[in-house]
Design an enzyme around this catalytic site. Structure first.
Site, PDB file in Angstrom:
ATOM      1  N   ASN A  81       0.863  -1.178   0.000  1.00  0.00           N
ATOM      2  CA  ASN A  81       0.000   0.000   0.000  1.00  0.00           C
ATOM      3  C   ASN A  81       0.904   1.235   0.000  1.00  0.00           C
ATOM      4  OD1 ASN A  81      -1.853   2.011   0.396  1.00  0.00           O
ATOM      5  ND2 ASN A  81      -2.357   1.465   2.509  1.00  0.00           N
ATOM      6  N   LYS A 139       0.062   4.257  -0.424  1.00  0.00           N
ATOM      7  CA  LYS A 139      -0.619   5.465   0.063  1.00  0.00           C
ATOM      8  C   LYS A 139      -0.361   6.630  -0.910  1.00  0.00           C
ATOM      9  CE  LYS A 139      -0.037   3.571   4.629  1.00  0.00           C
ATOM     10  NZ  LYS A 139      -0.033   3.783   6.050  1.00  0.00           N
ATOM     11  N   HIS A 196      -9.599   1.064   4.691  1.00  0.00           N
ATOM     12  CA  HIS A 196      -8.335   1.322   5.398  1.00  0.00           C
ATOM     13  C   HIS A 196      -8.604   2.317   6.529  1.00  0.00           C
ATOM     14  CE1 HIS A 196      -4.268   2.661   6.242  1.00  0.00           C
ATOM     15  NE2 HIS A 196      -3.853   1.552   5.647  1.00  0.00           N
ATOM     16  N   GLU A 245      -7.035   4.779   7.564  1.00  0.00           N
ATOM     17  CA  GLU A 245      -6.827   6.197   7.230  1.00  0.00           C
ATOM     18  C   GLU A 245      -8.057   6.765   6.525  1.00  0.00           C
ATOM     19  OE1 GLU A 245      -3.041   5.725   5.293  1.00  0.00           O
ATOM     20  OE2 GLU A 245      -2.128   5.300   7.227  1.00  0.00           O
ATOM     21  N   GLU A 282      -5.449  -4.822  10.573  1.00  0.00           N
ATOM     22  CA  GLU A 282      -4.481  -3.749  10.740  1.00  0.00           C
ATOM     23  C   GLU A 282      -4.799  -2.960  12.014  1.00  0.00           C
ATOM     24  OE1 GLU A 282      -2.418  -2.713   6.835  1.00  0.00           O
ATOM     25  OE2 GLU A 282      -4.185  -1.445   6.953  1.00  0.00           O
ATOM     26  N   GLY A 333       2.209   2.530  10.714  1.00  0.00           N
ATOM     27  CA  GLY A 333       3.152   3.637  10.544  1.00  0.00           C
ATOM     28  C   GLY A 333       3.833   4.084  11.820  1.00  0.00           C
ATOM     29  N   SER A 370       3.253  -1.794  10.441  1.00  0.00           N
ATOM     30  CA  SER A 370       4.701  -1.791  10.655  1.00  0.00           C
ATOM     31  C   SER A 370       5.339  -3.158  10.394  1.00  0.00           C
ATOM     32  CB  SER A 370       5.039  -1.288  12.067  1.00  0.00           C
ATOM     33  OG  SER A 370       4.578   0.047  12.230  1.00  0.00           O
TER      34      SER A 370
END
Ligand code: PEP
Length: 279
Positions: free
Chosen positions: A37, A39, A121, A123, A190, A196, A235
């Protein structure tokens, strides 16, 4: 991508067998995925360089999810390289088409070479306020259009600390999969606190959570849950990949930061290609 056609047929056959055999145990033969991904990262030159350097493996389905404007060039780079790599979008709209400025439809994604799409996701749940109902509409649209959704679920740090992980995951799963009569999807666990941050979940915690996710999935789709690939994301990198790959319910990884460099992403692919002995 040849490999995903093969896995599509396998899943279809399992679907039919599952419907015929009802509650009987289905022998699991889950596909292993390593998915990137990117992003909102990379330009055209960096993308070309990545596809020159990256390797593939016949034992792992490798899928790259670039930002939308890099999808078609990525499709061409993949074709040119002859490497068996899959392509996916990072988002899709729920409608067929219409006045939705800035959005991409499932047919548009397919048109530029996508076979997969990331949906839900964290985000997007955070910045675009996507809730379970919207995630479900997008999953329905992706499946209807022949895209394989990579459905992301995961708890926040606050929810983890309040011991709400199972409750949150169960709600997200029932929400995302409402009225879905198909096993043509991939799940990605996730944990939001791991994305991250460098604070990856331990392989043991991820395994425990994946086993829980599969148990909820069984309540929703029955024994076909054994055939669904559940990926870990948060991560994941070349150092911790082998710990995840050894776990029986971890069928690959969804990788953000470590997918931006061909070297680190290659190293992760190699770990899963070796197929560590599952404990
Ligand atoms: C992600 O955002 O899907 C992700 C897993 O990111 P990272 O690997 O950077 O934590």
């Amino acid at each position: 991508m040849e490999q995903s056609i093969e896995s599509y047929i396998k899943t279809l056959v399992r679907d039919v067998i599952g419907q015929t055999l009802g509650g009987l145990e289905i022998q699991s033969d889950r596909q292993t995925y390593v998915i990137a991904n990117w992003k909102m990262n990379k330009n055209l030159n960096e993308t070309a360089e990545f596809f020159q350097k990256i390797h593939s493996s016949p034992d792992v389905s490798v899928v790259i999810c670039p930002p939308v404007q890099l999808l078609y060039p990525s499709h061409l780079f993949i074709k040119q390289s002859g490497k068996p790599l899959g392509l996916g979008g990072q988002n899709v709209h729920w409608a067929d088409k219409g006045a939705y400025t800035g959005e991409s439809s499932a047919t548009m994604l397919k048109d530029v070479g996508c076979e997969y799409v990331i949906i839900g996701h964290s985000e997007r749940r955070q910045y675009s306020f996507e809730d379970d109902e919207l995630v479900n509409k997008k999953v329905q649209q992706a499946i209807k259009s022949g895209l394989i959704p990579i459905i992301c679920i995961g708890e926040t740090l606050g929810q983890k600390n309040a011991m709400q992980t199972e409750q949150v995951l169960s709600k997200q799963l029932f929400g995302a999969l409402k009225d879905i009569d198909s096993s043509q999807f991939i799940l990605a666990y996730e944990p939001v606190w791991a994305i991250g941050t460098g604070q990856s979940a331990t392989a043991e915690l991820a395994q425990e959570t994946h086993a829980y996710i599969r148990s909820v999935l069984k309540q929703i789709i029955g024994q076909k849950a054994e055939c669904i690939s559940i990926l870990y994301g948060g991560s994941a990198n070349e150092k911790n990949a082998s710990e995840y790959s050894a776990m029986p319910d971890i069928d690959g990884v969804l990788v953000g930061g470590a997918s931006l460099h061909a070297e680190s992403f290659d190293a992760i692919i190699n770990v899963f290609a070796k197929g560590e002995q599952k404990s």
